[in-house]
Design a protein around this motif. Structure first.
Motif, PDB file in Angstrom:
ATOM      1  N   GLY A 225      12.653   8.508  -2.932  1.00 53.90           N
ATOM      2  CA  GLY A 225      13.062   9.076  -1.362  1.00 53.90           C
ATOM      3  C   GLY A 225      12.412  10.358  -1.106  1.00 53.90           C
ATOM      4  N   GLU A 226      11.862  11.018  -2.193  1.00 54.76           N
ATOM      5  CA  GLU A 226      11.234  12.339  -2.076  1.00 54.76           C
ATOM      6  C   GLU A 226       9.809  12.350  -1.594  1.00 54.76           C
ATOM      7  OE1 GLU A 226      12.408  15.711  -2.695  1.00 54.76           O
ATOM      8  OE2 GLU A 226      14.017  14.790  -2.249  1.00 54.76           O
ATOM      9  N   PRO A 227       9.297  13.050  -0.727  1.00 57.60           N
ATOM     10  CA  PRO A 227       7.886  12.947  -0.403  1.00 57.60           C
ATOM     11  C   PRO A 227       6.960  12.724  -1.558  1.00 57.60           C
ATOM     12  CG  PRO A 227       8.863  14.969   0.172  1.00 57.60           C
ATOM     13  CD  PRO A 227      10.001  14.199  -0.373  1.00 57.60           C
ATOM     14  N   ASP A 228       6.260  12.013  -1.715  1.00 54.22           N
ATOM     15  CA  ASP A 228       5.057  11.786  -2.589  1.00 54.22           C
ATOM     16  C   ASP A 228       3.978  11.562  -1.905  1.00 54.22           C
ATOM     17  OD1 ASP A 228       3.459  10.854  -4.667  1.00 54.22           O
ATOM     18  OD2 ASP A 228       5.090   9.635  -5.582  1.00 54.22           O
ATOM     19  N   VAL A 229       3.046  12.341  -2.145  1.00 50.66           N
ATOM     20  CA  VAL A 229       1.779  12.468  -1.289  1.00 50.66           C
ATOM     21  C   VAL A 229       0.372  12.202  -2.026  1.00 50.66           C
ATOM     22  CG1 VAL A 229       3.008  14.109   0.513  1.00 50.66           C
ATOM     23  CG2 VAL A 229       1.285  15.040  -1.488  1.00 50.66           C
ATOM     24  N   ILE A 230      -0.662  11.843  -1.402  1.00 50.27           N
ATOM     25  CA  ILE A 230      -2.062  11.677  -1.914  1.00 50.27           C
ATOM     26  C   ILE A 230      -2.847  12.970  -1.228  1.00 50.27           C
ATOM     27  CG2 ILE A 230      -2.423   9.550  -0.509  1.00 50.27           C
ATOM     28  CD1 ILE A 230      -4.184  10.323  -3.727  1.00 50.27           C
ATOM     29  N   LEU A 231      -3.578  13.185  -1.924  1.00 50.94           N
ATOM     30  CA  LEU A 231      -4.677  14.481  -1.099  1.00 50.94           C
ATOM     31  C   LEU A 231      -5.843  14.034  -1.615  1.00 50.94           C
ATOM     32  CD1 LEU A 231      -4.936  16.705   0.549  1.00 50.94           C
ATOM     33  CD2 LEU A 231      -4.352  18.265  -1.358  1.00 50.94           C
ATOM     34  N   PHE A 437      -8.464  -0.147  12.820  1.00 53.82           N
ATOM     35  CA  PHE A 437      -8.002  -0.417  11.486  1.00 53.82           C
ATOM     36  C   PHE A 437      -7.021   0.202  10.909  1.00 53.82           C
ATOM     37  CE2 PHE A 437     -12.709  -1.790  12.053  1.00 53.82           C
ATOM     38  CZ  PHE A 437     -12.331  -3.077  11.993  1.00 53.82           C
ATOM     39  N   LEU A 438      -5.729  -0.218  10.495  1.00 52.48           N
ATOM     40  CA  LEU A 438      -4.795   0.683  10.022  1.00 52.48           C
ATOM     41  C   LEU A 438      -4.436   0.373   8.669  1.00 52.48           C
ATOM     42  CD1 LEU A 438      -2.271  -0.062  12.968  1.00 52.48           C
ATOM     43  CD2 LEU A 438      -4.195   1.562  12.950  1.00 52.48           C
ATOM     44  N   LEU A 439      -4.450   1.378   7.755  1.00 52.05           N
ATOM     45  CA  LEU A 439      -4.411   1.120   6.247  1.00 52.05           C
ATOM     46  C   LEU A 439      -3.119   1.728   5.728  1.00 52.05           C
ATOM     47  CD1 LEU A 439      -7.412   0.654   6.879  1.00 52.05           C
ATOM     48  CD2 LEU A 439      -7.803   1.622   4.597  1.00 52.05           C
ATOM     49  N   MET A 440      -2.417   0.749   4.736  1.00 56.49           N
ATOM     50  CA  MET A 440      -1.132   1.125   4.379  1.00 56.49           C
ATOM     51  C   MET A 440      -1.092   0.638   2.913  1.00 56.49           C
ATOM     52  SD  MET A 440       0.439  -0.266   7.936  1.00 56.49           S
ATOM     53  CE  MET A 440      -0.825  -1.502   7.844  1.00 56.49           C
ATOM     54  N   GLY A 441       0.235   1.226   2.197  1.00 57.59           N
ATOM     55  CA  GLY A 441       0.401   0.648   1.144  1.00 57.59           C
ATOM     56  C   GLY A 441       0.429   1.589  -0.065  1.00 57.59           C
ATOM     57  N   ASP A 442       1.178   1.470  -1.048  1.00 62.32           N
ATOM     58  CA  ASP A 442       1.080   2.475  -2.176  1.00 62.32           C
ATOM     59  C   ASP A 442       0.063   2.270  -3.243  1.00 62.32           C
ATOM     60  OD1 ASP A 442       1.873   0.178  -3.627  1.00 62.32           O
ATOM     61  OD2 ASP A 442       3.906   1.037  -4.378  1.00 62.32           O
ATOM     62  N   LEU A 443      -0.660   1.144  -2.909  1.00 62.24           N
ATOM     63  CA  LEU A 443      -1.923   1.190  -4.196  1.00 62.24           C
ATOM     64  C   LEU A 443      -2.866   2.482  -3.524  1.00 62.24           C
ATOM     65  CD1 LEU A 443      -2.897  -2.318  -4.457  1.00 62.24           C
ATOM     66  CD2 LEU A 443      -1.183  -1.201  -5.748  1.00 62.24           C
ATOM     67  N   PHE A 444      -2.800   3.038  -2.475  1.00 59.83           N
ATOM     68  CA  PHE A 444      -3.778   4.149  -2.077  1.00 59.83           C
ATOM     69  C   PHE A 444      -3.251   5.320  -2.627  1.00 59.83           C
ATOM     70  CE2 PHE A 444      -4.324   1.154   1.487  1.00 59.83           C
ATOM     71  CZ  PHE A 444      -5.842   1.117   1.435  1.00 59.83           C
ATOM     72  N   ALA A 445      -2.199   5.260  -3.470  1.00 55.73           N
ATOM     73  CA  ALA A 445      -1.976   6.416  -4.156  1.00 55.73           C
ATOM     74  C   ALA A 445      -2.999   6.623  -5.421  1.00 55.73           C
ATOM     75  CB  ALA A 445      -0.487   6.148  -5.052  1.00 55.73           C
ATOM     76  N   ASN A 446      -3.954   5.754  -5.523  1.00 53.12           N
ATOM     77  CA  ASN A 446      -5.121   5.874  -6.465  1.00 53.12           C
ATOM     78  C   ASN A 446      -6.211   6.268  -5.484  1.00 53.12           C
ATOM     79  OD1 ASN A 446      -7.763   4.518  -7.412  1.00 53.12           O
ATOM     80  ND2 ASN A 446      -6.303   4.992  -9.317  1.00 53.12           N
ATOM     81  N   SER A 447      -6.517   7.561  -6.092  1.00 54.47           N
ATOM     82  CA  SER A 447      -7.742   8.347  -5.580  1.00 54.47           C
ATOM     83  C   SER A 447      -9.124   7.698  -5.414  1.00 54.47           C
ATOM     84  CB  SER A 447      -7.907   9.774  -5.738  1.00 54.47           C
ATOM     85  OG  SER A 447      -7.934   9.947  -7.109  1.00 54.47           O
ATOM     86  N   VAL A 448      -9.196   6.941  -6.544  1.00 51.76           N
ATOM     87  CA  VAL A 448     -10.449   5.955  -6.450  1.00 51.76           C
ATOM     88  C   VAL A 448     -10.544   5.290  -5.372  1.00 51.76           C
ATOM     89  CG1 VAL A 448     -11.889   4.536  -7.896  1.00 51.76           C
ATOM     90  CG2 VAL A 448     -10.736   6.269  -8.954  1.00 51.76           C
ATOM     91  N   LEU A 449      -9.537   4.444  -5.253  1.00 52.86           N
ATOM     92  CA  LEU A 449      -9.305   3.415  -4.008  1.00 52.86           C
ATOM     93  C   LEU A 449      -9.601   3.949  -2.651  1.00 52.86           C
ATOM     94  CD1 LEU A 449      -8.782   0.665  -2.657  1.00 52.86           C
ATOM     95  CD2 LEU A 449      -6.403   1.128  -3.338  1.00 52.86           C
ATOM     96  N   PHE A 450      -8.653   5.013  -2.704  1.00 52.55           N
ATOM     97  CA  PHE A 450      -8.562   5.789  -1.312  1.00 52.55           C
ATOM     98  C   PHE A 450     -10.063   6.195  -1.003  1.00 52.55           C
ATOM     99  CE2 PHE A 450      -5.492   7.847   1.131  1.00 52.55           C
ATOM    100  CZ  PHE A 450      -6.324   8.566   2.236  1.00 52.55           C
ATOM    101  N   SER A 451     -10.661   6.848  -1.919  1.00 50.25           N
ATOM    102  CA  SER A 451     -12.066   7.585  -1.797  1.00 50.25           C
ATOM    103  C   SER A 451     -13.210   6.426  -1.679  1.00 50.25           C
ATOM    104  CB  SER A 451     -12.563   8.442  -2.956  1.00 50.25           C
ATOM    105  OG  SER A 451     -11.774   9.595  -3.237  1.00 50.25           O
ATOM    106  N   ARG A 452     -12.981   5.343  -2.034  1.00 47.78           N
ATOM    107  CA  ARG A 452     -14.018   4.317  -1.666  1.00 47.78           C
ATOM    108  C   ARG A 452     -14.055   3.840  -0.510  1.00 47.78           C
ATOM    109  NH1 ARG A 452     -18.556   2.713  -4.360  1.00 47.78           N
ATOM    110  NH2 ARG A 452     -19.019   0.443  -4.123  1.00 47.78           N
ATOM    111  N   ILE A 453     -12.623   3.574   0.090  1.00 47.59           N
ATOM    112  CA  ILE A 453     -12.343   3.559   1.607  1.00 47.59           C
ATOM    113  C   ILE A 453     -12.954   4.293   2.544  1.00 47.59           C
ATOM    114  CG2 ILE A 453     -10.575   3.053   3.206  1.00 47.59           C
ATOM    115  CD1 ILE A 453     -10.591   0.563   1.625  1.00 47.59           C
ATOM    116  N   LEU A 454     -12.725   5.461   2.101  1.00 47.70           N
ATOM    117  CA  LEU A 454     -13.206   6.495   3.187  1.00 47.70           C
ATOM    118  C   LEU A 454     -14.911   6.480   3.080  1.00 47.70           C
ATOM    119  CD1 LEU A 454     -11.063   9.625   2.190  1.00 47.70           C
ATOM    120  CD2 LEU A 454     -11.025   8.083   4.157  1.00 47.70           C
ATOM    121  N   SER A 455     -15.314   6.473   2.009  1.00 49.39           N
ATOM    122  CA  SER A 455     -16.949   6.497   1.745  1.00 49.39           C
ATOM    123  C   SER A 455     -17.687   5.105   2.336  1.00 49.39           C
ATOM    124  CB  SER A 455     -17.281   6.535   0.479  1.00 49.39           C
ATOM    125  OG  SER A 455     -16.922   5.711  -0.533  1.00 49.39           O
TER     126      SER A 455
END
Length: 478
Positions: A225-231, A437-455
């Protein structure tokens, strides 16, 4: 004349405006603050320059940073502050700078007082934190690091200015960062660790006691329940949180569709396509249009036994599996022993890569060790009945047999997930004629995946919520 600041605040919570009201009260400046949804308006009269200077000095010293703080526009206008005083509800915040000063200053009447509650954001009620967490100098498996000495953060970790701002914000989220200190690497056996600054009175006192003993870090089993963030770059989003994020409305009984509909409501779009990549809720692509809401595509649950059975039923993949188990007999034994265990895909992939403590976190950490550009072509295809796990597993085994570096292979897995998402969303866009397009889910805690989507999907402006956590922590699906 007055100074008017329009402050974008990404969530409806009122505590930041409350801290500004406290600054008005303490400085004696003629001013007012009001909040309309996610916009804060601060008006400060210029008639008393000394009071304005006191306000400025107070905010420089005591106004906390917030991860929800957006753009600030300042102008001079011929307008008067409002007469009403702003009031904020109580929130589960970390001790503010004034609280920290009272707790940690030996000259304070409340030095080391564990009963302190924050009353410094125009709140009529207070939030009392009852925390049974135990902090230890000994690392235990999957612990989070409590940063006890803020001045040592750059000595211990490789962190950016933005990560430091987030760590020490009033919300005190948890971030995964790269370990710099060799002793800390040796103690934990990790190159990447979750880190948190003291987030309540109990952790502040624990950190202060440790610092006085020249201990820079403690470890603790972080409660859910504590805030866990990806930057990533300027993108900061909560992966999990039950403390500071906007609560979900009940819009659908299905938790995937419910979060999707809540994010759609926040994004203020009528039609949308979603990608929900989750360890607990699986992978699916929900769609809402004038007809209704549904999961247009949903991955079937992963089964190691079924996957191995399918490989054995295909001559080419059977030969691949036999070659793999001959080359890596210990891994072959582990896979055989796990056939009937509740084991997920990321654990199996970690086992194929021969990683210790196999699982999503381990595979994700390994992927972060690769710093190049462009991964291998991992098979992420579909077959009748759903996603082709057999092809994916076989692809990873083939590259492992070819001697591919493990960190590069782990990187390629998450990059492949990103490419698959972009491809599927493109197909659904053509089918449904929807371009939100709306993106959700904890797999986006991985910055490789997150960055790939952004690029790769940047032109389509994928939407990640600023105020709703990307996922809810649930029991992991197999």
């Amino acid at each position: 004349m007055s100074i008017v600041q329009t402050i974008q605040f990404k969530i409806e919570h009122k505590y930041f405006a409350g801290f500004l009201q406290a600054a008005i009260d303490e400085s004696g400046v003629k001013g007012s603050v009001e909040q309309n949804n996610k916009t804060i308006t601060l008006i400060l009269s210029e008639e008393n320059p000394a009071a304005l200077e006191r306000f400025s000095a107070y905010t420089r010293k005591y106004l906390p940073h917030s991860i929800f703080l957006g753009k600030i526009m300042t102008e001079r206008a011929d307008t008067e502050p409002k007469a009403e005083r702003f009031h904020s509800p109580a929130y589960a915040l970390a001790p503010c700078p004034r609280c920290l000063e009272e707790i940690t200053d030996p000259a304070s009447d409340r030095y080391l007082d564990d009963t302190i509650v924050c009353t410094h954001y125009a709140n009529d009620e207070v939030y009392e934190n009852r925390d049974a967490t135990y902090f230890s100098p000994h690392y235990n498996g999957n612990d989070t690091v409590l940063l006890c000495d803020a001045s040592k953060v750059r000595e211990l970790f490789l962190v950016t200015d933005e990560e430091i701002k987030a760590l020490f914000s009033i919300e005190k989220p948890t971030l995964k960062v790269t370990v710099k200190d060799e002793e800390l690497k040796e103690i934990t056996g990790k190159k990447f660790l979750r880190v948190k600054a003291p987030y309540n009175v109990k952790s502040v006192l624990a950190a202060l006691n440790a610092k006085e003993s020249d201990i820079t870090t403690l470890f603790f089993d972080e409660r859910q329940g504590e805030p866990d963030v990806i930057l990533v770059q300027e993108h900061l989003h909560m992966i999990y949180d039950n403390r500071i994020s906007a609560p979900l409305e009940l819009l659908d009984e299905d938790p995937v569709l419910n979060r999707f509909l809540n994010v759609r409501q926040e994004a203020e779009v009528s039609e949308a396509i979603g990608a929900y990549l989750s360890r607990g809720h699986g992978v699916s692509f929900p769609v809402i249009n004038e007809v209704g809401v549904k999961k247009a595509i949903e991955f079937q649950p992963f089964s190691l036994r079924r996957t191995i059975s399918e490989m054995m039923g295909d001559p080419r993949r059977k030969r691949l599996l036999e070659n793999f188990t001959d080359r890596f007999p210990a891994t072959g034994v582990k896979l055989k022993e796990s056939l009937d265990k509740p084991i997920d895909l990321f654990t199996v992939l970690s086992m194929i890569l021969d990683l210790e403590n196999p699982g999503f976190e381990t595979l994700s950490d390994k992927s972060l060790e690769f710093h190049g550009n462009g991964g291998l072509k991992i098979d992420m295809q579909f077959q009748e009945g759903g996603f082709d796990y057999t092809a994916m597993i076989g692809s990873v085994m083939s590259f492992r047999l070819a001697g591919t570096d493990v960190h590069y292979l782990a990187y390629s897995v998450f990059e492949a997930y990103g490419d698959m998402v972009v491809s599927v969303l493109g197909q659904l866009k053509r089918e449904f004629k929807i371009d939100s397009f709306l993106l959700m889910g904890d797999l986006f805690a991985n910055s490789v995946l997150f960055s790939r989507i952004l690029s790769k999907f940047q032109i389509s402006k994928p939407y990640f919520s600023d105020r709703i956590a990307l996922d809810g922590k649930k029991a992991m699906k197999n």
